[in-house]
Design an enzyme around this catalytic site. Structure first.
Site, short mmCIF file in Angstrom:
data_model
loop_
_atom_site.label_atom_id
_atom_site.label_comp_id
_atom_site.label_asym_id
_atom_site.label_seq_id
_atom_site.Cartn_x
_atom_site.Cartn_y
_atom_site.Cartn_z
N HIS A 299 0.81 -1.22 0.00
CA HIS A 299 0.00 0.00 0.00
C HIS A 299 0.85 1.27 0.00
O HIS A 299 0.33 2.35 -0.17
CB HIS A 299 -0.96 -0.01 1.19
CG HIS A 299 -2.04 -1.05 1.06
ND1 HIS A 299 -3.10 -1.14 1.91
CD2 HIS A 299 -2.21 -2.04 0.14
CE1 HIS A 299 -3.89 -2.15 1.53
NE2 HIS A 299 -3.35 -2.72 0.47
N HIS A 547 -1.22 -12.73 -0.50
CA HIS A 547 -2.60 -13.15 -0.25
C HIS A 547 -2.67 -14.58 0.26
O HIS A 547 -3.66 -14.99 0.85
CB HIS A 547 -3.44 -12.99 -1.53
CG HIS A 547 -3.66 -11.55 -1.88
ND1 HIS A 547 -4.08 -11.14 -3.12
CD2 HIS A 547 -3.53 -10.42 -1.14
CE1 HIS A 547 -4.19 -9.82 -3.13
NE2 HIS A 547 -3.85 -9.36 -1.95
#
Ligand code: HEM
Ligand SMILES: [Ca+2]
Length: 792
Positions: A299, A547
């Protein structure tokens, strides 16, 4: 002496996870090392009369060799009295980025374009945008938009395009539509169209206004700009927010310009996603911090938004109950995911359509026509933009403008969290749209664990700003803010390169790419020719490896005895809902889980919180599928198949599926064999999940090659990288040395309220080589801010 926390039972020995081969050959001297009672540094030598092989260092400086140290627990007492370890010095870094040198892929134009033809193409492009606008007006009057609290709505919050991003996107669309028109005028085959058109410059047409101008730079500026412009003085837009992603390999758009990578023989991503199973298989060495930190890094460096309507609302692509909308109600920028009727999970709910909107594209950086590149609205550099913001507007809105501090919310007199934005309406709450945090990155509320790290860094900024204001009473707000930000950014980078990356890539690859922090002195590897842009392959596939590390829930440990369990915080119940963090008990309890909780193993299994329940709202019994979304995003961006990257990374391209067997787990090869027609078609992301791990790391050869290239760009291409010397803004040698003894453990010590015991390396589970130590002692070194005392 070193003690383990009395009430915490770890299961020793914590070695030998299947994906981690024995690396003890690196330390091939089988000495037992004991911490000497007098506290002297003592490291083993090859034979009794020879000097030690390695220097004793504060243990965190040996973080890249953590696994070897598990095999050979060589601990010692460092010169400063802290818990130490013996490991090699890093004295030389090789500059390495040129893995994927830019090669000219331009093909010739078949003929020149007339002025009239160009005008026609531009007109068509503009008409296209007007048509979309007309559609939207119609859709809006029919109230076609995802409802608040639906998964589609939370998804649109995660992929939210800021106003600048949206403007860039509409410009990009015009350029793409004009390119399509030109390609058809010239009868260009898809294979060549995207390249040949790069001979034509947008600047000389009526679309010239879509071209981004170059900012004027101040070459002697001591601090980074908010949007990272002018980091590279030769190419001031490189790495800047709201610029296009870079590519390792050219795209495979079906039409050569922007049509998704789709052709007969490519299996539906929904069926590829079902290769992935929802098995709970924890890693026994890496903590959940590896996952959370990875997401913070992601991010910081990349945020590719999706299109929104011209009046800034989310685009709905499926009905609320997961069915297709009729074609005349489907927005032209929708790209919904097809879910099979007999999907083993969604089948029971009759869901056949998943909301998915195409990524925003950016006008090409070189102002040329040609194929589309996607927009990154964050700064590409690892510059803590996740905390501070990627544009001047956001960064300014987060500052307090007093004492160099950032804005905060204070609850109950002393509990400090992020500022709340009453205008932000994208959180799931009981009361409509209240209690949504803001931070440097839009996705701050996505999951509680992520929000905790945002709060941690915000608190550290303010703590250091306050301390610096005492040390330097003459500094004004601006100087305090910038100096604190510079220190925080250095710590963010150091923790990433010293603790995080070695745990994922292993020390060998880190060394090969020159990514290991030096033991002392400066790096001089800054190279303005290195393009520190994020690669599309990194953003859509390689770095989404994380993930697979996600767990279904975080455990809440209520105090340092680890005897009082406060239950679990399930990811699927807390998407975009930061409400629990208004309670300090939860914040501190989550930090304890960061230290002790394991990540999921890196493999092809992914927990159902993201496989089946992504963004599930309290009012739905299913959510979206992150694995399908990752694969579909790859096709939206026209990322070539895994096989092409095998070649780009130096291996031989597979001719048959069985050729993949030495690189990929057989179970995966078996499954993809039945799904894909050609081995060239295998989507990059499924390859990422299926690869065998490289030595000492958890990810495979292609994934690590794309990742190492990226982090090498972010080091050698960042003029402000914390280790670089010879720059007007370089740290002093003493400051740099102090930064190098810092760790995430110290950061958590400084910013938690009631957590007083820590392991020195919070990326690894507690073990004999990672003992419990108190925050108040010497074992987790602090940053000596007196080194920042200035004389003016
Ligand atoms: C709670 C955990 C997480 C959730 C719920 C989550 C969810 C998501 C979602 C919804 C997207 C956008 C998908 C799309 O439309 O293309 C995304 C993108 C991404 N994720 Fe995650 N993620 C998580 C953790 C991580 C971790 C641990 C990493 C890396 C170590 C990671 C790396 C990325 C990257 C690189 C992208 C692309 C971002 C961009 O370029 O915009 N994520 N994630
Ligand atoms: Ca950044």
């Amino acid at each position: 002496q070193y003690q383990y926390h009395p009430n915490y039972a770890y299961s020793a020995p914590l070695v030998g996870a299947s994906s981690r081969p024995d690396l003890s050959y690196v330390f091939s001297y089988p000495f037992n090392l004991y911490r000497t009672p007098g506290g002297e540094p003592w490291c083993p030598s090859a034979s009794p009369n020879q000097p030690p092989l390695f220097q004793c260092k504060p243990a965190i400086r040996c973080s890249p060799w953590f696994i070897e140290l598990l095999y050979n627990p060589w601990w010692c007492t460092a010169a400063d009295g802290s818990f130490g370890a013996c490991c090699p010095d890093v004295y030389k870094t090789t500059s390495s980025v040129a893995r994927f040198p830019e090669s000219s892929k331009l093909t010739a134009m078949p003929r020149d374009i007339t002025k009239e033809e160009m005008t026609r193409a531009v007109t068509v492009a503009r008409q296209h945008v007007e048509e979309i606008s007309a559609f939207e007006w119609h859709a809006w009057s029919n109230m076609l938009a995802p409802w608040q609290n639906s998964a589609a709505y939370s998804y649109s919050a995660t992929t939210y395009a800021s106003l600048i991003g949206q403007q860039q996107g509409w410009k990009g669309l015009q350029s793409v539509e004009a390119s399509r028109k030109l390609a058809s005028l010239l009868k260009l085959e898809p294979e060549y169209a995207g390249f040949a058109l790069q001979h034509l410059c947008v600047r000389e047409t009526a679309l010239s206004s879509i071209c981004r101008e170059q900012p004027k730079c101040n070459a002697s500026a001591l601090y980074r700009t908010y949007d990272a412009s002018c980091n590279n003085l030769d190419y001031p837009n490189w790495g800047r927010s709201n610029s296009p992603l870079e590519r390792i390999l050219p795209p495979q758009y079906a039409d050569g310009i922007w049509a998704p990578r789709e052709w007969p023989g490519l299996p539906p991503v929904d069926s590829v996603s079902r290769i992935v199973q929802d098995i709970d298989y924890p890693d026994n060495q890496l903590t959940i911090t590896v996952m959370h930190w990875g997401q913070m890094v992601a991010h910081d460096v990349t945020h590719v938004p999706t299109f929104r309507t011209l009046n800034n609302s989310a685009i709905q692509c499926c009905t609320g109950d997961g069915k297709y909308l009729s074609p005349e109600r489907t927005h032209p920028l929708c790209f919904p995911i097809d879910v099979a009727h007999n999907n083993e999970f969604y089948g029971q709910f009759g869901v056949t359509c998943h909301d998915f909107v195409r990524s925003v594209i950016a006008p090409r950086e070189d102002c040329k026509f040609g194929y589309a590149d996607q927009l990154n609205q964050n700064t590409a550099y690892l510059d803590a933009s996740v905390i501070y913001g990627s544009t001047e507007k956001v960064a300014r809105s987060l500052r307090e403008y007093v004492g160099g501090r950032m804005r905060v919310t204070i609850i109950g007199g002393d509990y400090v969290v992020l500022p709340v934005d009453p205008n932000r309406k994208d959180c799931i709450t009981d009361e409509y749209g209240s209690e949504c945090f803001v931070g440097g990155d839009q996705r701050v509320n996505q999951y509680t664990g992520l929000t905790v790290l945002h709060i941690v860094w915000l608190r550290l900024h303010n703590k250091y700003a306050n301390q610096l204001s005492v040390i330097n009473p003459l500094w004004d707000d601006e100087r305090l803010y910038q100096e604190t930000k510079k220190i925080i950014t250095a710590l963010f980078q150091h923790i990433t390169y010293n603790e995080y990356l070695p745990s994922v890539l292993g020390p060998n690859l880190m060394e090969e790419y020159g990514l290991l922090p030096l033991t002392s002195g400066y790096t001089y590897t800054y190279d303005p020719a290195v393009k520190a842009q994020i690669t599309n392959e990194f953003a859509t596939a390689a770095f989404r490896y994380g993930h697979s590390l996600i767990r279904n829930y975080n455990e809440l440990w209520l105090d340092d005895t680890y005897a009082n369990y406060g239950g679990e915080l399930h990811l699927k119940d807390w998407y975009n809902n930061p409400k629990v963090l208004f309670d300090p008990i939860v914040f501190n309890a989550l930090i304890r889980h960061f230290i002790t909780g394991t990540a999921q193993n890196f493999d092809e299994n992914v927990v159902d919180a993201v496989h089946n329940y992504l963004f599930k709202s309290p009012y739905q019994s299913w959510g979206l599928d992150l694995i399908a979304a990752n694969l579909w995003r790859g096709r939206d961006h026209a990322i070539p198949g895994y096989n092409f990257y095998l070649e780009a990374c130096g291996s031989k391209r597979a001719a048959t599926f069985d050729d993949l067997l030495p690189i990929m787990r057989p179970a995966i090869v078996e499954k993809i064999k039945y799904l894909y027609k050609s081995v060239d078609d295998v989507d990059l992301f499924i390859g990422v999940l299926g690869e065998w791990a490289i030595k000492g790391g958890i990810v495979g050869p292609v994934t690590s090659c794309i990742m190492a290239d990226q982090f090498a760009r972010l080091k050698d291409g960042d003029r402000f990288f914390y280790e670089h010397g010879g720059q007007p803004h370089s740290f002093t040698p003493a400051q740099l040395d102090a930064i190098r003894s810092m760790s995430l453990a110290r950061v958590l010590c400084e910013t938690s309220d009631t957590v007083d015991w820590m392991t020195h390396n919070v990326f690894w589970t507690p073990s004999p080589m990672n003992p419990w130590v108190p925050c108040y002692g010497k074992d987790i070194p602090r940053l000596n801010l007196n080194l920042w005392k200035s004389t003016y």
